[in-house]
Design a protein around this motif. Sequence first.
Motif, PDB file in Angstrom:
ATOM      1  N   GLY A 165     -22.576   6.074   3.776  1.00 28.43           N
ATOM      2  CA  GLY A 165     -21.520   5.107   4.104  1.00 28.43           C
ATOM      3  C   GLY A 165     -21.806   3.729   3.518  1.00 28.43           C
ATOM      4  N   MET A 203     -11.647  13.701   5.120  1.00 29.71           N
ATOM      5  CA  MET A 203     -12.853  13.424   5.918  1.00 29.71           C
ATOM      6  C   MET A 203     -13.895  12.723   5.067  1.00 29.71           C
ATOM      7  SD  MET A 203     -13.723  13.859   9.051  1.00 29.71           S
ATOM      8  CE  MET A 203     -15.180  13.772  10.102  1.00 29.71           C
ATOM      9  N   LYS A 226     -14.474  16.835  16.009  1.00 32.11           N
ATOM     10  CA  LYS A 226     -15.255  16.157  14.955  1.00 32.11           C
ATOM     11  C   LYS A 226     -14.892  14.666  14.916  1.00 32.11           C
ATOM     12  CE  LYS A 226     -18.207  18.529  12.759  1.00 32.11           C
ATOM     13  NZ  LYS A 226     -19.634  18.206  12.879  1.00 32.11           N
ATOM     14  N   SER A 278     -19.364   6.684  13.329  1.00 32.68           N
ATOM     15  CA  SER A 278     -20.596   7.478  13.250  1.00 32.68           C
ATOM     16  C   SER A 278     -20.457   8.512  12.127  1.00 32.68           C
ATOM     17  CB  SER A 278     -20.817   8.221  14.579  1.00 32.68           C
ATOM     18  OG  SER A 278     -20.929   7.260  15.619  1.00 32.68           O
ATOM     19  N   ALA A 279     -21.515   8.643  11.345  1.00 29.86           N
ATOM     20  CA  ALA A 279     -21.516   9.638  10.256  1.00 29.86           C
ATOM     21  C   ALA A 279     -21.728  11.024  10.869  1.00 29.86           C
ATOM     22  CB  ALA A 279     -22.629   9.327   9.266  1.00 29.86           C
ATOM     23  N   THR A 307     -16.993  10.962  15.494  1.00 31.87           N
ATOM     24  CA  THR A 307     -17.095   9.773  14.619  1.00 31.87           C
ATOM     25  C   THR A 307     -16.830   8.484  15.401  1.00 31.87           C
ATOM     26  OG1 THR A 307     -14.741   9.640  14.016  1.00 31.87           O
ATOM     27  CG2 THR A 307     -16.122  11.145  12.702  1.00 31.87           C
ATOM     28  N   ASP A 338     -21.621  15.491  10.006  1.00 30.52           N
ATOM     29  CA  ASP A 338     -21.606  16.529   8.966  1.00 30.52           C
ATOM     30  C   ASP A 338     -20.401  17.439   9.204  1.00 30.52           C
ATOM     31  OD1 ASP A 338     -25.242  16.922   9.033  1.00 30.52           O
ATOM     32  OD2 ASP A 338     -23.938  15.426   8.076  1.00 30.52           O
ATOM     33  N   MET A 343     -15.789   9.289   5.901  1.00 28.24           N
ATOM     34  CA  MET A 343     -17.250   9.203   5.988  1.00 28.24           C
ATOM     35  C   MET A 343     -17.819   8.229   4.952  1.00 28.24           C
ATOM     36  SD  MET A 343     -18.427  10.913   8.525  1.00 28.24           S
ATOM     37  CE  MET A 343     -17.087  10.026   9.309  1.00 28.24           C
ATOM     38  N   SER A 344     -17.014   7.887   3.929  1.00 32.97           N
ATOM     39  CA  SER A 344     -17.545   6.986   2.890  1.00 32.97           C
ATOM     40  C   SER A 344     -17.712   5.566   3.441  1.00 32.97           C
ATOM     41  CB  SER A 344     -16.618   6.972   1.663  1.00 32.97           C
ATOM     42  OG  SER A 344     -15.400   6.361   1.980  1.00 32.97           O
ATOM     43  N   SER A 355     -23.733  11.519   5.712  1.00 32.32           N
ATOM     44  CA  SER A 355     -23.063  12.723   6.221  1.00 32.32           C
ATOM     45  C   SER A 355     -23.010  13.729   5.075  1.00 32.32           C
ATOM     46  CB  SER A 355     -21.650  12.391   6.708  1.00 32.32           C
ATOM     47  OG  SER A 355     -20.836  12.049   5.626  1.00 32.32           O
ATOM     48  N   ILE A 374     -20.965  16.939   3.562  1.00 30.82           N
ATOM     49  CA  ILE A 374     -19.696  17.664   3.637  1.00 30.82           C
ATOM     50  C   ILE A 374     -19.799  18.894   2.738  1.00 30.82           C
ATOM     51  CG2 ILE A 374     -17.224  17.534   3.106  1.00 30.82           C
ATOM     52  CD1 ILE A 374     -17.322  14.617   4.008  1.00 30.82           C
ATOM     53  N   ALA A 426     -18.649   5.229   6.857  1.00 31.52           N
ATOM     54  CA  ALA A 426     -19.383   5.403   8.131  1.00 31.52           C
ATOM     55  C   ALA A 426     -20.867   5.194   7.842  1.00 31.52           C
ATOM     56  CB  ALA A 426     -19.141   6.805   8.687  1.00 31.52           C
TER      57      ALA A 426
END
Length: 432
Positions: free
Chosen positions: A368, A322, A275, A302-303, A279, A305, A326-327, A333, A335, A329
Motif C-alpha cells: 500500500g 480489490m 473481506k 487494513s491490507a 479492510t 489477502d 489494496m494499493s 496484501s 492477491i 492500504a
Amino acid sequence: MDQIRILGGKPLSGTIRISGAKNAALPLMAASLLTAETIRLSNLPHLADISTMTDLLAQLGVEIRMDGLAGNGGHAGRVLSLRAGAIAGTTAPYDLVRTMRASVLVLGPLLARAGRARVSLPGGCAIGNRPVDLHLWALSELGAEIELADGYIDARAPKGLRGADIVFPRVSVGATENAMMAAALAEGETVLANAAREPEIGDLADCLVEMGAEIEGIGTGVLSIRGVESLGGAEHAIVPDRIETGTYAMAAAITGGDIELKDTRCDLLDGVLDKLRETGLNITPTDTGFRASRAGDNRPLSAVDVETAPFPGFPTDLQAQMMALMSVAPGASVITETVFEDRFMHVSELARMGADITVDGASARVLGVDKLIGAEVMATDLRASVSLVLAGLAAEGETVINRVYHLDRGYERLEEKLSACGAEIERIKDGQ
Ligand code: EPZ
C-alpha cells in the motif's frame, strides 16, 4: 473513442441503485430460444452487451420489444420481451461473437430447439484464451454431433438430445448454463455435477423452472434436470448485479466515503462483504441492500489477502477492483487469481498511478502507498477498466481513462451513478 476524466480525492456520499446483473441477463435472453412463447425480463440493465445479444437473437428470428421503463422514473431497469415463435436462423456469426463471448450461450438453446447450431468460436480476450471445450464436451455428452471447421462450431442433434450424467472436470459458468438449457429439452434425466453455483446460474434455473423446466438442486453444485417436451413463457425479474454492488462498495472504501447501495442483496456476495469488513469498511444491511461506509473513521484501511475462486469464493470479477483498493492500504496484501490465466492487465496501469504491485505467476503482492497520483491510463477489459475508475476516484489530481467502451459493456450509467455521490467524473466524447 470516448474517455472518462476524473478529479480524485473526494469522499463519495449518497445512494446508488444497483442494476440487474449483466451475467444473468445474457443467458436469460438466450433462453428465449427454448420456447415459442414470450419471455418478459424486467430489471434489465442498459449495457452494450445486452444490445449485442439483442442483435444476435434478432438475427436468429427472435421478436424483441423493449417495453419501456418499469417503475420509479425508468431507473428500475428496463423490461424486455422476447419471443422466438420460429427459429429463422441457427448461425451466430464471427463479427458478433468476437465482440461478446457470451454469444456462445445460444449454442445449447439452438441445439435443443432447432437441432442444429453454427456458432463462431469466440477466440480469446484480454484475460486469457478462454476456450469453450467444456461447453462442447457437455453438449456432446447430451448427444450433439460437433465439428469445428473454418473457425466455427458446427453442432447438430438431428434425433434430439438425450439426458446424461455429466461431471465437469472444472467449474465453468458458461458451460453449466449451456448444458442446463440444452438438458431442459433433452429426453430423459441429466445430472450436472461440479456445476457452477454463481447466483446468475440460480437466476437462470429459476426462470427455466417458471418456463416449465424440471430442475432440482438449484444453488448447489449438483443440478438434476428432467427433460420436457416443450417450454412455455415466463415473467422474470433479473437478479441484482453482485459485481456492480461489490464495485461500488469498494468505491466507498477507497474514497473514505459513505454509500447506500439499493435494490441489491447481501447474500449475493457474502464472502466479499466479509473481506471488505476485514479492510475496515463498515457494512450495514438495509431493507433494500446495505450501506458501505468509512465516513468518520480515521483508521487506515487494513491490507488483506484475497484468492479468487468460483462461487461462493471471492469472485474473479472483483479481483481488479480489490487490487485498486489494496494499493492504498498500508502494508502488504497478496492477491491470487485462480480462475483466469491472465487477469492482471490492470497492474501496469495502476502502477502508472503510483501503485506498488509485484506480479509473481498467479499472485500479485501489493504494498500500500500513501496516495495514488492521477494519470492518463488505458482500459483493457471490463473489470480492469473499473479498477482504474476506483483508483482515479481516490487519486490526487486528474485521471483520464481511455477505451471506456470496455466500461460500457458492464456498468450502466457509471458516471451518473458516481456523480450523484459527489464524484467529479465526466465522459469526454470522442474528439471533443
Ligand atoms: C463467466 O464467464 C462470466 N461471463 C465472466 O464474467 C466471469 O469472469 C466468469 O464466468 C467466471 O466467473 C458471463 O457470465 C457472460 P467460465 P465464462 O466458463 O462462463 C475456463 C465479466 O467481467 N474454461 O466459468 O466464460 C476459462 O478459460 C466476465 O463480466 C475452459 O477451460 O467463465 C476460465 O479459465 C469476464 N473451458 C475458467 O474456465 C471452457 O469450456 C472459468 O471460465 C470454459 C471455461
